[in-house]
Write a protein that holds these residues in place. Structure first.
Motif, PDB file in Angstrom:
ATOM      1  N   GLN A 118      11.234   6.714  10.332  1.00 29.20           N
ATOM      2  CA  GLN A 118      10.161   6.536  11.302  1.00 29.20           C
ATOM      3  C   GLN A 118       8.844   6.406  10.551  1.00 29.20           C
ATOM      4  O   GLN A 118       8.739   6.705   9.370  1.00 29.20           O
ATOM      5  N   GLU A 119       7.851   5.970  11.241  1.00 33.41           N
ATOM      6  CA  GLU A 119       6.535   5.778  10.619  1.00 33.41           C
ATOM      7  C   GLU A 119       5.732   7.071  10.725  1.00 33.41           C
ATOM      8  O   GLU A 119       5.726   7.738  11.765  1.00 33.41           O
ATOM      9  N   LYS A 120       5.041   7.420   9.628  1.00 33.24           N
ATOM     10  CA  LYS A 120       4.196   8.619   9.625  1.00 33.24           C
ATOM     11  C   LYS A 120       2.957   8.381   8.779  1.00 33.24           C
ATOM     12  O   LYS A 120       2.976   7.577   7.826  1.00 33.24           O
ATOM     13  N   ILE A 121       1.912   9.049   9.137  1.00 30.01           N
ATOM     14  CA  ILE A 121       0.659   8.988   8.361  1.00 30.01           C
ATOM     15  C   ILE A 121       0.730  10.051   7.269  1.00 30.01           C
ATOM     16  O   ILE A 121       0.948  11.232   7.544  1.00 30.01           O
ATOM     17  N   LEU A 169       8.412   1.091   3.349  1.00 32.16           N
ATOM     18  CA  LEU A 169       7.122   0.426   3.198  1.00 32.16           C
ATOM     19  C   LEU A 169       5.999   1.458   3.252  1.00 32.16           C
ATOM     20  O   LEU A 169       6.044   2.397   4.040  1.00 32.16           O
ATOM     21  N   LEU A 170       4.976   1.249   2.373  1.00 28.34           N
ATOM     22  CA  LEU A 170       3.749   2.051   2.403  1.00 28.34           C
ATOM     23  C   LEU A 170       2.582   1.098   2.587  1.00 28.34           C
ATOM     24  O   LEU A 170       2.474   0.101   1.856  1.00 28.34           O
ATOM     25  N   VAL A 171       1.731   1.392   3.562  1.00 27.65           N
ATOM     26  CA  VAL A 171       0.600   0.507   3.885  1.00 27.65           C
ATOM     27  C   VAL A 171      -0.687   1.325   3.961  1.00 27.65           C
ATOM     28  O   VAL A 171      -0.730   2.368   4.630  1.00 27.65           O
ATOM     29  N   THR A 208      -6.483   4.864   6.211  1.00 25.10           N
ATOM     30  CA  THR A 208      -5.232   5.559   6.528  1.00 25.10           C
ATOM     31  C   THR A 208      -4.079   4.993   5.701  1.00 25.10           C
ATOM     32  O   THR A 208      -3.969   3.768   5.520  1.00 25.10           O
ATOM     33  N   ALA A 209      -3.218   5.918   5.201  1.00 30.65           N
ATOM     34  CA  ALA A 209      -1.988   5.520   4.501  1.00 30.65           C
ATOM     35  C   ALA A 209      -0.805   5.846   5.406  1.00 30.65           C
ATOM     36  O   ALA A 209      -0.633   7.012   5.818  1.00 30.65           O
ATOM     37  N   ARG A 210       0.061   4.844   5.710  1.00 30.70           N
ATOM     38  CA  ARG A 210       1.222   5.031   6.581  1.00 30.70           C
ATOM     39  C   ARG A 210       2.493   4.686   5.806  1.00 30.70           C
ATOM     40  O   ARG A 210       2.534   3.707   5.064  1.00 30.70           O
ATOM     41  N   VAL A 211       3.502   5.495   6.008  1.00 37.16           N
ATOM     42  CA  VAL A 211       4.803   5.282   5.353  1.00 37.16           C
ATOM     43  C   VAL A 211       5.856   5.059   6.435  1.00 37.16           C
ATOM     44  O   VAL A 211       5.931   5.803   7.422  1.00 37.16           O
ATOM     45  N   THR A 212       6.682   4.031   6.196  1.00 36.55           N
ATOM     46  CA  THR A 212       7.771   3.729   7.125  1.00 36.55           C
ATOM     47  C   THR A 212       9.089   4.065   6.454  1.00 36.55           C
ATOM     48  O   THR A 212       9.433   3.528   5.393  1.00 36.55           O
ATOM     49  N   ALA A 213       9.791   5.000   7.041  1.00 34.37           N
ATOM     50  CA  ALA A 213      11.142   5.369   6.587  1.00 34.37           C
ATOM     51  C   ALA A 213      12.048   5.283   7.811  1.00 34.37           C
ATOM     52  O   ALA A 213      12.168   4.212   8.403  1.00 34.37           O
TER      53      ALA A 213
END
Length: 314
Positions: free
Chosen positions: A97-100, A41-43, A90-95
């Motif tokens: 683990q979650e990272k900015i 997921l990308l938010v 802010t753009a956050r990616v969940t793989a």
């Protein structure tokens, strides 16, 4: 739009400040190298919690109203920004683990207001000139003094300040013109027209070349006057000599006059100084005649008859 990148130490986030003029759009990018090849997921969020975009690979993105999202590079475009849109995005990616992967501090600014420049005072001496000016906006003003010595003008006190609205005022000298700038990160304006140093400190802008040229012209004019005066005097002298010249008038020798008698005398006209041009009525005057003296050969008188000859005749 002005963009400044702040690089922090490894392990901390890199926040990019972005300034946008009110009413304009801005694109916030994501560096794809920071995004894992396989993510869930990308938010995109603002203020840390409010969601703008959600996207899962292979699906359709969910986009907040007034925002555009690119599936190719994961960037968002914010439209028609207002000052209330100034916030952190802010753009956050969940793989695993979650990272900015991107973070921007967006600031929306109004365009700066017009600025005016006025001359407050001018003081001059034989070799220098001081001029004080004031630069004004709607809510702020600054003053600066310029000093000119030997054709070189400098700002004695370089003036720059931040106004109450967060903009900047700056006064400086550019190509002999005093310029006042009012600016922020998204717009700028200057005083209309030009305030020339020469208009107030004229004696400081007279170059040595101009002085030398003036002297040269003066010398040339003096030489020409001397030449003209000399020619005029020479001409007047020749005219005077011509007027004082007396010519001999030949006289006619009467027949019967003994050549051994007193020689013919010449009569000279008395010449007076010229008193100015004489107006002569030439209407009924016949042209002058040229008179030449007629010289005739004297005939010798017949000798008287002797008495002897007279007796024979009787």
């Amino acid at each position: 739009m002005a963009v400044f990148l702040l690089t922090l130490c490894q392990g901390s986030r890199a926040v990019t400040p972005v300034f946008v003029q009110k009413g304009n759009d801005v694109v916030l990018d994501v560096i794809k190298a920071n995004v894992p090849e396989k993510f869930i997921l990308l938010v995109w969020k603002f203020n840390g919690s409010d969601v703008l975009v959600t996207y899962s690979p292979g699906g359709e993105p969910t986009v907040f109203e007034g925002v555009e999202f690119s599936v190719k590079n994961y960037s968002v475009k914010l439209k028609n920004l207002q000052k209330t849109d100034s916030r952190v995005y802010t753009a956050r990616v969940t793989a695993s683990q979650e990272k900015i992967v991107a973070e921007y501090n967006v600031t929306v600014q109004d365009p700066v207001s017009p600025v005016s420049l006025t001359v407050d005072s001018v003081s001059s001496s034989s070799d220098s000139c001081n001029i004080t000016v004031t630069c004004r906006t709607q809510d702020s003003n600054i003053s600066s003094t310029f000093r000119c010595v030997n054709q070189i003008c400098e700002d004695e006190r370089e003036k720059s300040k931040t106004t109450t609205s967060g903009t900047f005022l700056h006064v400086n000298l550019v190509n002999d013109s005093i310029i006042c700038n009012h600016s922020n990160q998204v717009s700028w304006t200057t005083n209309t027209g030009q305030t020339k140093i020469q208009d107030f400190c004229q004696h400081d802008v007279v170059s040595n070349g101009a002085i030398t040229a003036g002297i040269a012209v003066g010398v040339l004019v003096s030489c020409l006057l001397v030449v003209v005066l000399s020619i005029y005097r020479c001409k007047k002298k020749k005219e005077k000599q011509f007027e004082n010249t007396v010519y001999d008038v030949p006289q006619e020798i009467n027949p019967g006059q003994d050549q051994n008698q007193n020689p013919v005398t010449s009569t000279y006209a008395l010449v007076e100084f010229h008193n100015g041009p004489e107006i002569i009525n030439t209407t009924n005057v016949s042209p002058p005649e040229t008179i030449y003296a007629q010289v005739k050969q004297l005939q010798s008188p017949s000798p008287p008859k002797s008495p002897q000859n007279q007796h024979l005749d009787l």
